[in-house]
Enzyme design. Sequence first.
Site, PDB file in Angstrom:
ATOM      1  N   ASP A  46      -9.092  -1.873   5.710  1.00 38.01           N
ATOM      2  CA  ASP A  46      -8.507  -2.034   4.386  1.00 38.01           C
ATOM      3  C   ASP A  46      -8.665  -3.452   3.859  1.00 38.01           C
ATOM      4  O   ASP A  46      -8.974  -4.389   4.602  1.00 38.01           O
ATOM      5  CB  ASP A  46      -7.016  -1.688   4.425  1.00 38.01           C
ATOM      6  CG  ASP A  46      -6.758  -0.195   4.350  1.00 38.01           C
ATOM      7  OD1 ASP A  46      -7.697   0.553   4.066  1.00 38.01           O
ATOM      8  OD2 ASP A  46      -5.606   0.214   4.572  1.00 38.01           O
ATOM      9  N   LYS A  68      -8.455  -0.549  -0.999  1.00 35.53           N
ATOM     10  CA  LYS A  68      -8.033  -0.131  -2.337  1.00 35.53           C
ATOM     11  C   LYS A  68      -7.171  -1.244  -2.918  1.00 35.53           C
ATOM     12  O   LYS A  68      -6.132  -1.598  -2.368  1.00 35.53           O
ATOM     13  CB  LYS A  68      -7.256   1.188  -2.284  1.00 35.53           C
ATOM     14  CG  LYS A  68      -8.087   2.354  -1.802  1.00 35.53           C
ATOM     15  CD  LYS A  68      -7.355   3.666  -1.935  1.00 35.53           C
ATOM     16  CE  LYS A  68      -6.245   3.816  -0.930  1.00 35.53           C
ATOM     17  NZ  LYS A  68      -6.739   3.884   0.456  1.00 35.53           N
ATOM     18  N   MET A 183       4.525  -4.203  -3.078  1.00 38.24           N
ATOM     19  CA  MET A 183       3.681  -4.021  -4.266  1.00 38.24           C
ATOM     20  C   MET A 183       4.502  -4.116  -5.556  1.00 38.24           C
ATOM     21  O   MET A 183       4.441  -3.257  -6.426  1.00 38.24           O
ATOM     22  CB  MET A 183       2.934  -2.681  -4.188  1.00 38.24           C
ATOM     23  CG  MET A 183       2.021  -2.575  -2.968  1.00 38.24           C
ATOM     24  SD  MET A 183       1.361  -0.921  -2.648  1.00 38.24           S
ATOM     25  CE  MET A 183       2.764  -0.150  -1.813  1.00 38.24           C
TER      26      MET A 183
END
Length: 280
Positions: A46, A68, A183
Amino acid sequence: MIDLPLSFPAFEPGWVWLVGAGPGDPGLLTLHALHALRSADVVVYDALVSDAIIGLAAPGAALEFAGKRGGKPSPKQPDITAKLIQLARAGKRVLRLKGGDPFVFGRGGEEGLALVEAGIPFRIVPGITAGVGGPAYAGIPVTHRDTNHAVTFLTGHDATGDVTAGVAWDAIARGSPVIVVYMAIKHIARIAAHLIEGGRSPAEPVAVISRATTPQQRVLETTLARAAEDVAAQGMEAPAVVVVGEVVRLRAALDWLGAIDGRALTPDPLGTRSKGEAAP
């Protein structure tokens, strides 16, 4: 170089290991994760996995980026899952390496379910999640008996990229003394507003920890009312975790990284020690 015990499980051809790489510092890898890195034929990793960790892969291992990042062109989850299955069916030892922990906002459950459906054998290797490791490197315990006996971990956006609609913000505001939000940078203003509307004090302490546990770590101490303004003014960037609650005040005593750089720590940041109580 660490001499790994011979009792570590064999990484067999045709298997997929879903492994947590921790929040960034290579020293926070588990021994199982290091063993997997040394054994894998292919590492599918990742965006939040550091170059230092990728550098621990076995010589000759194929490295495939599958990161991502919000708002940027990224591999689609079905394509990533299909690649894992394809590589395993080709007889490869496949390491799916994820930042933090694969089962904490890491979509490891989705990938595991797909592997089961495809008949691919797999192993789960937990990692230190950023919501615990990040605050710890900032000198903030997510639980402390003088402040909280519960903590809530949640994500600041859902699959659409918007503030998570499935979160009962008012209930969390009332019921969780400490809140850790992954996030959260993009929607920090709306998240803070939801919590204040739910009853949290605008003056409640907040910490924003950017690039946690890495040499680029930055920590902003602010309040719910000022969080969005201060994040913008200080140029705080993702990836970041946000901690809301009185535990943030403990950073004045427990900022161990700051102390290494010369910060003077305060032994009683919560003011809970009685006047006549001597230090041990």
